[in-house]
Design a protein around this motif. Structure first.
Motif, short mmCIF file in Angstrom:
data_model
loop_
_atom_site.label_atom_id
_atom_site.label_comp_id
_atom_site.label_asym_id
_atom_site.label_seq_id
_atom_site.Cartn_x
_atom_site.Cartn_y
_atom_site.Cartn_z
N CYS A 156 0.79 -0.39 6.01
CA CYS A 156 0.17 -0.05 7.31
C CYS A 156 -1.20 0.20 7.49
N LEU A 157 -1.76 0.92 6.16
CA LEU A 157 -2.95 1.28 6.10
C LEU A 157 -3.81 0.01 6.02
N VAL A 158 -3.64 -0.92 5.19
CA VAL A 158 -4.09 -2.39 5.02
C VAL A 158 -4.20 -3.01 6.14
N ALA A 159 -3.25 -3.10 7.03
CA ALA A 159 -2.97 -3.63 8.37
C ALA A 159 -4.10 -3.15 9.39
N ILE A 179 -1.96 -10.62 7.25
CA ILE A 179 -0.90 -11.31 6.65
C ILE A 179 -0.21 -10.72 5.42
N VAL A 180 -1.16 -10.47 4.35
CA VAL A 180 -0.73 -9.85 3.17
C VAL A 180 -0.14 -8.61 3.66
N ALA A 181 -0.85 -7.70 4.35
CA ALA A 181 -0.36 -6.54 4.77
C ALA A 181 1.16 -6.46 5.38
N ARG A 182 1.37 -7.37 6.15
CA ARG A 182 2.53 -7.51 6.41
C ARG A 182 3.64 -8.04 5.58
#
Length: 475
Positions: free
Chosen positions: A87-90, A100-103
């Motif tokens: 969630c933080l990266v997103a 997309i990687v965060a997801r």
């Protein structure tokens, strides 16, 4: 050591599982906003959903099994931290690739469902387990509804990044409470993680779900779609062979063959097809401009509000199912839930010209979701050995997701197969889609009728299965 508060434990489990369920649907209404903000194409933006789906499908059963082996609390905390990081990266993602990687990282949170059910079974008094599972299932079901309803107001008032900042704060607090107050389960499965089984499971799931989610863009007859479907069949057969021969299988196939398990999973596959397709296509239907001959030209926020009856009904019926299950049995509740879904889709096929009709359908389907979610979890938990709870409930959640992908793909073919000159679907595409979903939910009710009925009290698995099972309280 004094027993930890089961109320606090439940609050932690419900918060974690509810947030993950909300993340499943929260971003969908905001995809056009994300596409514009990150300067990407519509086809690329859809990977925000696809990546999450694939990741959750892979990690849900694998980490459910890991929790059975190494400890459910330890695994739960690790999964919550992973969701927090995702969630933080997103929230900070500078481009679509990072999002997309965060997801993908967030998808690891799918394991929260089987881990939570396992902790409830291990830590709660036997008389509390059924109601607690029903209540948790209600929260999980309602979480998806919250995502649909809340996405519009959050994006309108703040920004799409707050769809991730808000979960960051909630999950961070949940991690701290989980570390301090959730007890580590004494129940442990014997053996080790079958990494070959995990790799093969991941491979056939990706090979199946990827073409289902992308066939609309790639084409159903394209070499990529047909090749991946063929690979999924081969990999599935290899996985079954490897699991059957393994001394420590990732998924014990003997458990999957138990009558109460395979019939519940069959119902989950069919009902999931109807449920996820309704979630995916009903908001789009009401947002269609009335110039198309149907639809109401609703905004994202207004479409979410029309889904509000579904959210309320899911939660209420999920909680009530915990009180009804000891009296009528989980089988009856699952059958009723699937039948209500069929009735809602049948109603929608015939009547969809007024907004009140959409609200009634949403509420009716919500009642079905709440009953079905809770009863499926209770049937699985009450039918498998304690040390197989995580893996078995993880596979049930996965099968429901697979059904959802199939239902959404089939509905998409019907809805988008023939378009008006404006590019919008014809009304007949939607009505044919609703009729298909009604049939799928009706088939789910039929599968639920095949679930073996059991009287309350101790039960044992037939000796022919070779599986020893703890006393069960689910009918």
């Amino acid at each position: 050591m004094p027993r930890k508060s089961t109320r606090l434990t439940f609050a932690v489990l419900a918060t974690g599982a509810g947030v993950f369920s909300m993340l499943q649907s929260l971003i969908a209404p905001a995809l056009p906003t994300v596409q514009h903000a990150l300067h990407t194409s519509q086809s690329t933006a859809t990977w925000v959903m696809t990546a999450y789906l694939l990741s959750a499908s892979v990690f849900t059963p694998i980490l459910g099994r890991v929790g059975d082996l190494v400890g459910k609390k330890r695994t739960l905390v690790a999964v919550l931290l992973t969701v927090l990081a995702g969630c933080l990266v997103a929230a900070l993602a500078p481009d679509i690739g990072v999002l997309i990687v965060a997801r993908v990282v967030q998808g690891v949170g799918g394991a929260l469902f089987p881990l939570s059910f396992g902790i409830i079974r291990d830590e709660f008094a036997p008389a509390e387990v059924g109601a607690a599972i029903s209540n948790l299932s209600a929260v999980i079901a309602a979480g998806g509804g919250v995502g649909m309803v809340a996405a519009g107001p959050i994006v309108s008032a703040l920004d799409y990044r707050w769809l991730f900042w808000i979960p960051v704060a909630i999950v961070a607090a949940t991690v701290l409470i989980a570390v301090a107050y959730v007890p580590e389960s004494a129940e442990r499965a014997r053996g080790r993680v079958s990494w070959l089984g995990a790799a093969l499971l991941s491979a056939w799931l990706v090979a199946l779900l990827l073409p289902l989610s992308q066939a609309g863009q790639w084409g159903w007859g394209s070499p990529k779609v047909l090749g991946l479907f063929a690979a999924a069949v081969v990999l599935f057969a290899v996985w079954l062979t490897a699991e059957a021969r393994s001394r420590s299988p990732l998924i014990d196939l003997r458990v999957m063959r138990l009558p109460a398990v395979w019939t519940t999973n069959a119902a989950a596959l069919l009902f999931g097809a109807g449920m996820y397709a309704i979630w995916s296509f009903l908001p789009g239907f009401v947002q269609t401009p009335s110039a198309a001959g149907y639809g109401f030209g609703a905004s994202v926020t207004a479409a979410g509000l029309l889904m509000l009856p579904m959210l309320l009904a899911m939660f209420v019926s999920g909680v009530l199912s915990g009180r009804l299950e000891p009296r009528v049995g989980a089988k009856a509740l699952l059958t009723t839930g699937a039948a209500l879904g069929a009735l809602a889709c049948g109603f929608l096929t015939l009547w969809h010209d007024e907004q009140w009709q959409i609200a009634v359908v949403a509420g009716l389907f919500g009642l079905g979701i709440g009953l079905a979610f809770a009863s499926m979890a209770n049937l699985i938990v009450g039918s498998v050995p304690p040390e197989q709870t995580g893996a078995a409930t993880g596979m049930n959640a996965n099968i429901r997701t697979i059904g959802g992908s199939i239902g959404a793909a089939l509905t998409s073919v019907l809805v988008t197969g023939r378009l008006q000159p404006s590019g919008l679907p014809y009304a007949s595409g939607y009505t044919h889609g609703w009729a298909l979903l009604a049939l799928l939910c009706l088939a789910a009710a039929g599968a639920a009728l095949l679930v073996p009925a059991r009287r309350p009290g101790p039960a044992t698995t037939p000796a022919a299965t070779g599986v020893t099972r703890a006393p069960a309280q689910v009918r």
